[in-house]
Scaffold this motif. Structure first.
Motif, short mmCIF file in Angstrom:
data_model
loop_
_atom_site.label_atom_id
_atom_site.label_comp_id
_atom_site.label_asym_id
_atom_site.label_seq_id
_atom_site.Cartn_x
_atom_site.Cartn_y
_atom_site.Cartn_z
N ASP A 103 4.71 2.23 -4.98
CA ASP A 103 4.93 1.67 -3.64
C ASP A 103 6.41 1.64 -3.28
OD1 ASP A 103 2.23 1.33 -3.33
OD2 ASP A 103 2.23 -0.80 -3.84
N ASN A 104 7.26 1.27 -4.24
CA ASN A 104 8.70 1.23 -3.94
C ASN A 104 9.24 2.63 -3.69
OD1 ASN A 104 11.15 -0.44 -3.70
ND2 ASN A 104 11.86 0.75 -5.44
N PHE A 105 8.81 3.61 -4.51
CA PHE A 105 9.24 4.99 -4.28
C PHE A 105 8.76 5.48 -2.91
CE2 PHE A 105 9.41 5.32 -9.06
CZ PHE A 105 10.77 5.49 -9.14
N PHE A 106 7.52 5.11 -2.54
CA PHE A 106 6.97 5.55 -1.26
C PHE A 106 7.78 4.97 -0.10
CE2 PHE A 106 3.95 4.93 2.31
CZ PHE A 106 3.68 6.26 2.57
N MET A 107 8.06 3.68 -0.16
CA MET A 107 8.78 3.04 0.95
C MET A 107 10.22 3.55 1.04
SD MET A 107 6.49 1.34 2.43
CE MET A 107 7.56 0.60 3.67
N LEU A 108 10.82 3.82 -0.10
CA LEU A 108 12.17 4.41 -0.10
C LEU A 108 12.12 5.79 0.53
CD1 LEU A 108 15.12 4.56 -0.80
CD2 LEU A 108 14.51 4.94 -3.20
N GLY A 109 11.14 6.59 0.13
CA GLY A 109 10.99 7.92 0.71
C GLY A 109 10.75 7.88 2.21
N LEU A 115 15.04 8.25 8.67
CA LEU A 115 16.47 8.50 8.88
C LEU A 115 16.78 9.99 8.94
CD1 LEU A 115 17.84 5.79 6.42
CD2 LEU A 115 18.00 5.74 8.93
N ASN A 116 15.69 10.82 9.00
CA ASN A 116 15.81 12.28 9.06
C ASN A 116 16.52 12.87 7.84
OD1 ASN A 116 14.49 12.72 11.59
ND2 ASN A 116 16.31 11.89 12.62
N GLU A 117 16.39 12.18 6.72
CA GLU A 117 16.92 12.69 5.44
C GLU A 117 15.75 13.20 4.61
OE1 GLU A 117 19.97 13.05 4.74
OE2 GLU A 117 21.15 11.64 5.92
N LEU A 118 15.09 14.23 5.12
CA LEU A 118 13.84 14.69 4.52
C LEU A 118 14.03 15.24 3.11
CD1 LEU A 118 12.15 16.46 7.57
CD2 LEU A 118 11.99 14.08 6.85
N ARG A 119 15.10 15.98 2.89
CA ARG A 119 15.31 16.56 1.57
C ARG A 119 15.55 15.47 0.53
NH1 ARG A 119 15.81 21.70 0.02
NH2 ARG A 119 15.78 22.35 2.20
N LEU A 120 16.25 14.41 0.94
CA LEU A 120 16.47 13.29 0.02
C LEU A 120 15.18 12.51 -0.21
CD1 LEU A 120 19.90 11.89 1.32
CD2 LEU A 120 19.49 13.31 -0.70
N ALA A 121 14.29 12.51 0.79
CA ALA A 121 13.04 11.76 0.67
C ALA A 121 12.06 12.42 -0.30
CB ALA A 121 12.38 11.64 2.04
N LEU A 122 12.13 13.74 -0.41
CA LEU A 122 11.12 14.48 -1.18
C LEU A 122 10.93 13.99 -2.62
CD1 LEU A 122 11.53 18.19 0.00
CD2 LEU A 122 9.50 16.73 0.22
N SER A 128 6.14 9.02 -6.02
CA SER A 128 5.10 8.10 -5.55
C SER A 128 3.72 8.74 -5.67
CB SER A 128 5.36 7.69 -4.10
OG SER A 128 4.36 6.81 -3.65
N SER A 129 3.63 10.03 -5.33
CA SER A 129 2.34 10.72 -5.41
C SER A 129 1.87 10.85 -6.86
CB SER A 129 2.43 12.11 -4.76
OG SER A 129 3.15 13.02 -5.56
N GLU A 130 2.82 10.94 -7.78
CA GLU A 130 2.47 11.02 -9.20
C GLU A 130 1.93 9.68 -9.71
OE1 GLU A 130 5.92 14.37 -10.24
OE2 GLU A 130 6.18 12.27 -10.81
N LEU A 131 2.50 8.59 -9.18
CA LEU A 131 2.10 7.26 -9.62
C LEU A 131 0.88 6.73 -8.87
CD1 LEU A 131 5.66 5.68 -9.97
CD2 LEU A 131 4.12 6.31 -11.83
N ASN A 132 0.71 7.19 -7.63
CA ASN A 132 -0.42 6.76 -6.80
C ASN A 132 -1.35 7.95 -6.56
OD1 ASN A 132 0.63 4.17 -6.56
ND2 ASN A 132 1.66 4.58 -4.64
N GLU A 133 -2.00 8.39 -7.61
CA GLU A 133 -2.80 9.62 -7.55
C GLU A 133 -3.97 9.53 -6.58
OE1 GLU A 133 -4.05 10.50 -11.48
OE2 GLU A 133 -2.08 11.20 -12.14
N ASP A 134 -4.47 8.33 -6.32
CA ASP A 134 -5.66 8.17 -5.49
C ASP A 134 -5.34 7.64 -4.10
OD1 ASP A 134 -7.30 9.02 -7.61
OD2 ASP A 134 -7.30 7.01 -8.47
N ASP A 135 -4.09 7.76 -3.69
CA ASP A 135 -3.68 7.24 -2.38
C ASP A 135 -3.53 8.40 -1.41
OD1 ASP A 135 -2.19 6.21 -0.16
OD2 ASP A 135 -1.53 4.53 -1.41
N ALA A 136 -4.46 8.50 -0.47
CA ALA A 136 -4.47 9.62 0.48
C ALA A 136 -3.23 9.62 1.36
CB ALA A 136 -5.72 9.57 1.35
#
Length: 218
Positions: A103-109, A115-122, A128-136
């Motif tokens: 959740d913290n990684f997701f909200m940071l991303g 802030l239009n910092e997409l490359r930094l967000a990736l 977050s997707s690795e830790l939240n495997e079942d979150d659509a």
């Protein structure tokens, strides 16, 4: 069950006044403990008193500079207030204090996305997707960010994952259609637009995408 746990249970039941009483008593009994201040801040945030909630999070941080949960909760308030710069800073502080949750990684991303910092967000959305495997929603937002950075094949994988978790995610279906269209796979694009419209008949963008493909005769 201590008063903090009792208060949290009362909050979950929507019993705000009794929850506030429990947290107040917890603060009075352990005035140097950051946890009841964080809990009271969460209660205030839940009932819409965002500014007052920030005061309680600040008090928690004053008592414990390493209170990762206080920074995370403060970041959520700033995010809801659309102060994404402050939100990003709070989520980063939570991370530095040891909060390595999906959740913290997701909200940071997501703060970086706004802030239009997409490359930094990736990388944060990826973690977050690795830790939240079942979150659509996590897979969807990660896929969207990948697509915006022109990583189309990787984006398709994440959007497909979002749809496999939630077959009724109309926006994921629509964006899959866009991605397939970008790859000039018209049949797949049309199928995704149609599926999005089945889920949400008033999805204007999916309707527009479908019309473009049908009008092109592809």
């Amino acid at each position: 069950m201590d008063k903090n746990q009792t208060g949290i249970k009362l909050m979950e039941e929507g019993n705000w006044e009794e929850a506030a009483k429990m947290f107040t008593e917890a603060i009075e009994e352990t005035p140097t403990d950051a946890i009841p201040y964080i809990n009271f801040g969460n209660l205030l945030s839940a009932v819409g008193n965002k500014e007052k909630a920030l005061d309680f999070y600040d008090k928690a941080i004053e008592l414990d500079e390493g209170a990762a949960a206080a920074y995370y909760c403060k970041g959520n308030v700033f995010y809801e207030l659309e102060n994404f710069t402050e939100a990003q800073q709070m989520f980063e502080k939570a991370y530095r204090c040891g909060l390595e949750t999906g959740d913290n990684f997701f909200m940071l991303g997501m703060s970086l996305v706004h802030l239009n910092e997409l490359r930094l967000a990736l990388p944060y959305l990826q973690r977050s997707s690795e830790l939240n495997e079942d979150d659509a929603e996590v897979s969807f937002q990660y896929g969207l960010c990948l697509a915006q950075e022109n990583y189309i094949d990787e984006a398709i994988k994440q959007l497909q994952r979002a749809v496999s978790i939630d077959p009724n995610h109309a926006d994921a279906l629509y964006n899959l259609g866009v991605a397939y269209g970008f790859k000039e796979e018209a049949n797949m694009a049309l199928e995704m637009f149609n599926r999005a419209l089945e889920v949400q008949p008033d999805h204007l963008l999916a309707g527009h995408g479908k019309k473009l493909i049908e009008d092109s005769g592809l």
